[in-house]
Scaffold this motif. Structure first.
Motif, PDB file in Angstrom:
ATOM      1  N   SER A   1      40.746  69.060  -5.395  1.00 33.78           N
ATOM      2  CA  SER A   1      41.067  69.079  -3.671  1.00 33.78           C
ATOM      3  C   SER A   1      40.142  70.636  -3.666  1.00 33.78           C
ATOM      4  O   SER A   1      40.793  71.630  -4.284  1.00 33.78           O
ATOM      5  CB  SER A   1      42.313  69.049  -3.570  1.00 33.78           C
ATOM      6  OG  SER A   1      42.923  69.281  -2.131  1.00 33.78           O
ATOM      7  N   TRP A   2      39.639  70.353  -2.303  1.00 32.01           N
ATOM      8  CA  TRP A   2      39.256  72.168  -2.682  1.00 32.01           C
ATOM      9  C   TRP A   2      39.845  72.885  -1.262  1.00 32.01           C
ATOM     10  O   TRP A   2      40.183  74.330  -1.403  1.00 32.01           O
ATOM     11  CB  TRP A   2      38.208  72.105  -1.040  1.00 32.01           C
ATOM     12  CG  TRP A   2      36.326  71.428  -1.895  1.00 32.01           C
ATOM     13  CD1 TRP A   2      36.192  70.353  -2.005  1.00 32.01           C
ATOM     14  CD2 TRP A   2      35.526  72.647  -2.541  1.00 32.01           C
ATOM     15  NE1 TRP A   2      34.581  70.989  -2.453  1.00 32.01           N
ATOM     16  CE2 TRP A   2      34.278  71.818  -3.038  1.00 32.01           C
ATOM     17  CE3 TRP A   2      35.591  74.113  -3.010  1.00 32.01           C
ATOM     18  CZ2 TRP A   2      33.637  73.035  -3.454  1.00 32.01           C
ATOM     19  CZ3 TRP A   2      34.836  74.727  -3.900  1.00 32.01           C
ATOM     20  CH2 TRP A   2      33.424  73.371  -3.572  1.00 32.01           C
TER      21      TRP A   2
ATOM     22  N   ASP B   1      37.726  66.815   0.513  1.00 34.88           N
ATOM     23  CA  ASP B   1      38.115  66.605  -0.522  1.00 34.88           C
ATOM     24  C   ASP B   1      38.499  65.010   0.364  1.00 34.88           C
ATOM     25  O   ASP B   1      39.266  63.636   0.121  1.00 34.88           O
ATOM     26  CB  ASP B   1      39.701  66.465   0.260  1.00 34.88           C
ATOM     27  CG  ASP B   1      39.490  68.228  -0.238  1.00 34.88           C
ATOM     28  OD1 ASP B   1      39.076  68.314  -1.481  1.00 34.88           O
ATOM     29  OD2 ASP B   1      40.541  68.772  -0.094  1.00 34.88           O
TER      30      ASP B   1
END
Length: 354
Positions: free
Chosen positions: A74-75, A95
């Protein structure tokens, strides 16, 4: 009496040499890893999309991004762990895009069959490689047209410090903002093994960092440390004392490549890049001066596609695209090897005679 020392370090990335990777065993690009504590903090806190890397994430990293604990990367989470406190809208959108692509039943089945199935024969393997190459080029061309070549190049070479499996990962996210072991080994070789002391006013050190990839096939450029603009004039390097500009002027007048191989186009796009091994941390001015001697190999888009495919294969468990990295950075033609060897020897002889 003055003592002349020559320290030759063949490669700072033995793992990459062994496995045909630009990166080390942690997927770290070592030439983006040499940061000070303050730089680590600033870079990890910045927006991961500050040069558009997240926007191009699916093109640069066309594989299922799984973390060390087998969760989908997840960014948003990575940015928060780094200390970023800004707008995460674009990070969240990416994401969701990845989640939709890889967590749906059909996409997951496509991923497992495409990534883990071994080719039936050599022809199928060759055909599969060509199909994936064309697919990446098809996605990259619109980005290059939209952003412009130098901006698209900047997106990649500026590096990122949040996604450990991603291409051009400079480190930090997997080991709490610490140098890789190879960087500590280089530091040890310089100070303890070779005994270079950059604090002494009588000490002068020239660091020649040899690279391949950028520039016209077989030609080379001499890029000056600390100069990330398109102006490659020796006088623009304010970090050196009087002897360094004299050396660069000598190289320029000799026609050895400096100013002859379109240095400005080679260095274009690197204005946001940090962590070079031969930058001020390991080669502190004014008593240490560095030159990057860059030997051209393939067109930039070809090098980019090779790196993307190799990293995709490595992260997907295939690991069958290492030969593309060799193709991109180490051409097999004798003409290229002879020309590169001659250029390297010309540089060494000129420096020793200086």
């Amino acid at each position: 009496d003055r003592v002349r020392k020559i320290l030759l370090i063949h490669s700072v990335n033995p793992y990459g040499m062994r496995h045909h990777r630009r990166t080390n065993e942690n997927n770290v690009d070592l030439n983006r890893n040499v940061l000070s504590d303050e730089m680590w903090s600033d870079i990890r806190k910045r927006d991961p999309n500050f040069v558009g890397y997240v926007d191009m994430d699916s093109t640069l990293n066309p594989f299922k991004p799984v973390t060390a604990d087998d969760k989908l990367f997840s960014w948003v989470d990575a940015a928060k762990q780094g200390g970023f406190e800004g707008d995460v809208t674009k990070l969240h959108q990416q994401d969701q895009k990845v989640k939709t692509a890889y967590e749906s039943k059909d996409s997951h089945q496509h991923y497992t069959s495409a990534s883990l199935k071994e080719p039936v024969n050599t022809f199928n393997s060759w055909l599969d490689e060509k199909k994936r190459t064309l697919e990446i080029i098809r996605k990259m061309v619109p980005a290059i047209i939209t952003l412009g070549y130098n901006n698209a190049k900047r997106t990649m070479v500026a590096s990122q410090y949040h996604k450990p499996s991603g291409i051009f990962y400079g480190g930090g996210a997997h080991n709490d903002n610490t140098w890789e072991n190879s960087i500590f080994a280089v530091q040890h070789a310089i100070h303890d093994f070779a005994g270079f002391q950059f604090s002494s006013s009588s000490s002068r050190a020239l660091w020649i960092d040899v690279h391949t990839g950028l520039g016209k096939y077989g030609d080379y450029s001499n890029l000056v440390k600390g100069n990330k603009s398109s102006d490659s004039s020796p006088s623009s390097n304010a970090n050196s004392d009087i002897w360094a500009p004299k050396l660069m002027s000598l190289l320029e007048k000799s026609g050895m490549g400096y100013g002859q191989s379109n240095d400005a186009s080679v260095s274009a796009g690197y204005d946001e890049t940090n962590g070079f091994i031969n930058d001020d941390i390991l080669c502190p001015p004014p008593h240490c001066f560095s030159i990057t001697q860059e030997f051209g190999t393939r067109p930039g888009i070809g090098v980019a596609v090779a790196l993307i495919l190799e990293n995709k294969g490595y992260n997907s468990g295939e690991r069958k695209y290492g030969h593309l990295t060799s193709w991109a950075f180490y051409p097999q033609r004798l003409s290229w090897r002879r020309k590169s060897l001659r250029g390297g020897m010309d540089m060494l002889n000129a420096v020793l005679d200086f």
